[in-house]
Design a protein around this motif. Structure first.
Motif, PDB file in Angstrom:
ATOM      1  N   TYR A 485      39.020  42.279  31.994  1.00  0.00           N
ATOM      2  CA  TYR A 485      38.384  41.073  32.505  1.00  0.00           C
ATOM      3  C   TYR A 485      38.506  40.903  34.012  1.00  0.00           C
ATOM      4  CZ  TYR A 485      38.096  39.976  27.562  1.00  0.00           C
ATOM      5  OH  TYR A 485      37.833  40.021  26.221  1.00  0.00           O
ATOM      6  N   ASN A 510      31.284  33.050  33.577  1.00  0.00           N
ATOM      7  CA  ASN A 510      31.874  31.810  33.050  1.00  0.00           C
ATOM      8  C   ASN A 510      32.494  32.024  31.675  1.00  0.00           C
ATOM      9  OD1 ASN A 510      31.149  30.486  35.353  1.00  0.00           O
ATOM     10  ND2 ASN A 510      29.335  29.490  34.478  1.00  0.00           N
ATOM     11  N   PHE A 511      31.877  32.909  30.901  1.00  0.00           N
ATOM     12  CA  PHE A 511      32.434  33.212  29.583  1.00  0.00           C
ATOM     13  C   PHE A 511      33.838  33.787  29.715  1.00  0.00           C
ATOM     14  CE2 PHE A 511      33.260  36.281  26.223  1.00  0.00           C
ATOM     15  CZ  PHE A 511      33.103  35.505  25.090  1.00  0.00           C
ATOM     16  N   VAL A 513      35.840  33.528  32.361  1.00  0.00           N
ATOM     17  CA  VAL A 513      36.731  32.511  32.953  1.00  0.00           C
ATOM     18  C   VAL A 513      37.200  31.528  31.880  1.00  0.00           C
ATOM     19  CG1 VAL A 513      36.835  30.550  34.546  1.00  0.00           C
ATOM     20  CG2 VAL A 513      35.767  32.709  35.269  1.00  0.00           C
ATOM     21  N   ASN A 514      36.269  31.038  31.081  1.00  0.00           N
ATOM     22  CA  ASN A 514      36.613  30.074  30.026  1.00  0.00           C
ATOM     23  C   ASN A 514      37.500  30.697  28.965  1.00  0.00           C
ATOM     24  OD1 ASN A 514      35.151  28.030  31.252  1.00  0.00           O
ATOM     25  ND2 ASN A 514      33.249  28.545  30.155  1.00  0.00           N
ATOM     26  N   SER A 515      37.209  31.956  28.630  1.00  0.00           N
ATOM     27  CA  SER A 515      38.040  32.634  27.630  1.00  0.00           C
ATOM     28  C   SER A 515      39.451  32.820  28.147  1.00  0.00           C
ATOM     29  CB  SER A 515      37.443  33.998  27.286  1.00  0.00           C
ATOM     30  OG  SER A 515      36.184  33.863  26.686  1.00  0.00           O
ATOM     31  N   THR A 516      39.575  33.114  29.429  1.00  0.00           N
ATOM     32  CA  THR A 516      40.899  33.313  30.030  1.00  0.00           C
ATOM     33  C   THR A 516      41.675  32.000  30.030  1.00  0.00           C
ATOM     34  OG1 THR A 516      39.991  35.044  31.445  1.00  0.00           O
ATOM     35  CG2 THR A 516      42.128  34.120  32.072  1.00  0.00           C
ATOM     36  N   LYS A 517      40.971  30.891  30.328  1.00  0.00           N
ATOM     37  CA  LYS A 517      41.622  29.580  30.333  1.00  0.00           C
ATOM     38  C   LYS A 517      42.132  29.218  28.941  1.00  0.00           C
ATOM     39  CE  LYS A 517      39.157  27.402  34.203  1.00  0.00           C
ATOM     40  NZ  LYS A 517      38.160  26.377  34.560  1.00  0.00           N
ATOM     41  N   GLU A 518      41.290  29.500  27.925  1.00  0.00           N
ATOM     42  CA  GLU A 518      41.687  29.183  26.552  1.00  0.00           C
ATOM     43  C   GLU A 518      42.917  29.965  26.147  1.00  0.00           C
ATOM     44  OE1 GLU A 518      38.425  29.760  23.925  1.00  0.00           O
ATOM     45  OE2 GLU A 518      37.149  28.274  24.933  1.00  0.00           O
TER      46      GLU A 518
END
Length: 523
Positions: A485, A510-511, A513-518
């Motif tokens: 990633y 963004n996918f 980034v959002n997956s990493t945040k989750e």
């Protein structure tokens, strides 16, 4: 008182002289002399009328009939000339001049088998008649019998080594037999012997044109037409000039030819093509219409009219012209191709494919027809048919590297990614510096799960074009597929630096980034 009888005697003597003179001017010989003079002056109607007067006085004189035939022949009335010669032969079966000129007239009428018989009879009567041997050669070469024609020309040259027409004919036979250097030497000999013979220069032009020596051919036809402005010579000159792209000169040649022979549709077609080449489209269409008016079945006139009409975006009229051309000549591959191109330009992909299909049926070896058929099928979304068309084209020429790229794109649409890689590799042989090919190959590799190899392909594209946003974004997708990633985000960042408004790249970034945040929150 004795003066009166003397005057009577003198008057009677003078009247006798006048009567003798009148009778003399109305004699067979005088009409023959008049006819010959009129023939020499090119007044053929007057010459024929004079010979008819002589024939009426001496109907058994075969020589007068031959002279009448010559006048008819020179005026282009070949059938009537042959009838006159036939009458002469009925009276004198071994009349050499009648048989010789019959052969010449038959040549003009393109009745070559009959011409051979006439010249053969002439030679039986007079074996040393070199004109008959030349005529025999000309007829045989028109029958595509160069070996026998060569023998005839050699016979003529054995009688007269300085016969320019025999040398010209020999040159043509040598060219047909593939002996091109000897052919040119023979033709040079002919023009050296008689540089003022239009016939010889014309033959030289024909051979040079057949050999593809177009500039030299144009020069030879120019020499011929400067000696005699014959419409056939002018048309031949125009045809060569068209091939050279010298449209203004071609137009001048065809325009002169049309002046001499306005009923010849082929001349008007040549004139139209020349006008189109100079950008005078409206005048070109008018010229083609002149040709059609003279012969409504002239397929080439309709075809050429269609070409010009399609070039000025009159697609409906162009299709009508092509249809007319195809009614006259359904086997015209080019007309089917042009018709297909017009349909394709109108977005009528199915009709285009049908037209190209006709072209490939007529000429299965025409690679351009297969490619255009494939293109039309792609536009219709018929990828299987397109792949088949492209594959057939590649069987004809496996080194068409542009076609390999098209084939690769179709295979991608069909989900045949491995085959697409093979196709793109073929195209890269010729175009190793085309970044779009490396990207396409990378996409195919990515779709079969070979992300590492895909990244290598994207890197090749980036090395060629560092500002290629598509290559950077696709590279990011490949890293995402490998779950790398950080590398993916870096690649997406480069892509967005180049093209900040690329929604696809924004969504992919963004996918991640959002997956990493989750994952961070869950962790």
């Amino acid at each position: 008182m004795k003066l009166f009888p003397l005057l009577i005697i003198q008057t009677l003597i003078l009247a006798g002289v006048v009567n003798v003179c009148v009778a003399d001017t109305d004699s067979t010989d005088s009409w023959i002399s008049k006819g010959e003079a009129f023939t020499d002056q090119g007044q053929f109607d007057n010459a024929i009328a004079a010979f008819d007067k002589a024939i009426a006085m001496a109907p058994q004189n075969s020589t007068i009939l031959v002279l009448k035939g010559v006048a008819l022949q020179k005026s282009g009335q070949y059938e009537k000339a042959i009838r006159a010669y036939d009458q002469a032969i009925q009276l004198s079966p071994e009349k050499e001049a009648a048989w010789l000129n019959t052969g010449k007239s038959l040549l003009k009428l393109e009745k070559y088998e009959e011409a051979v018989k006439a010249f053969s009879t002439t030679i039986e009567i007079a074996p040393e008649d070199e004109e008959a041997w030349v005529g025999m050669g000309d007829a045989l070469i028109s029958l595509d019998k160069p070996g026998r024609a060569a023998e005839a020309y050699e016979q003529a040259l054995s009688i007269d080594q300085k016969n320019p027409k025999a040398w010209a004919g020999k040159g043509e036979t040598l060219a047909k037999q593939g002996q091109y250097d000897d052919a040119i030497a023979a033709l040079d000999k002919a023009t050296t012997i008689n540089p003022n013979d239009a016939y010889t220069w014309n033959r030289k032009g024909e051979v040079l044109a057949a050999l593809g020596k177009l500039n030299e051919a144009a020069s030879a036809f120019g020499q011929a037409s400067s000696i005699r402005e014959d419409p056939k010579i002018l048309s031949a000159k125009g045809d060569v000039l068209l091939k050279l792209g010298r449209y203004s000169e071609a137009y001048a040649a065809f325009d002169k030819a049309a002046g001499y022979d306005p009923s010849n549709g082929a001349v008007w077609i040549g004139k139209g093509v020349a006008l189109a080449g100079t950008g005078k489209k409206t005048e070109a269409i008018a010229a083609f219409e002149q040709a059609i008016a003279r012969d409504p079945t002239a397929a080439d006139a309709w075809y050429q009219k269609g070409v010009v009409l399609s070039g000025i975006n009159r697609s409906g009229d162009a299709l009508e012209a092509y249809d007319q051309a195809l009614r006259q000549n359904p086997g015209n591959t080019e007309a089917w191709m042009k018709k297909g191109e017009v349909h394709a330009s109108q977005g009528e992909s199915d009709d285009a494919a049908k037209a190209f299909d006709q072209a490939t049926d007529i000429n299965p070896g025409d690679i351009s027809a297969w490619i255009k058929k494939g293109d039309a099928l792609v536009e219709s979304g018929k990828y299987q048919g397109a792949m088949t068309a492209y594959s057939t084209a590649l069987d004809i020429d496996s080194k068409d590297y542009d076609l390999w790229k098209k084939q690769g794109a179709v295979l991608m649409h069909m989900g045949k990614y491995g085959d697409a890689v093979v196709a793109f590799n073929q195209s890269l042989i010729r175009y190793p510096d085309d970044p779009s090919l490396w990207i396409a190959k990378g996409d195919a590799l990515k779709n079969v799960g070979k992300n590492e190899d895909a990244i290598e392909s994207y890197n090749r594209a980036i090395a060629i074009d560092p500002q290629n946003a598509v290559a950077w974004s696709s590279k990011g997708d490949a890293y995402k597929g490998l779950l790398k990633y950080n590398d993916a985000l870096q690649a997406y960042g480069q892509a967005l630096t180049i093209n900040p408004s690329d929604n696809g790249t924004i969504i992919s970034r963004n996918f991640i980034v959002n997956s990493t945040k989750e994952r961070t929150i869950k962790g």
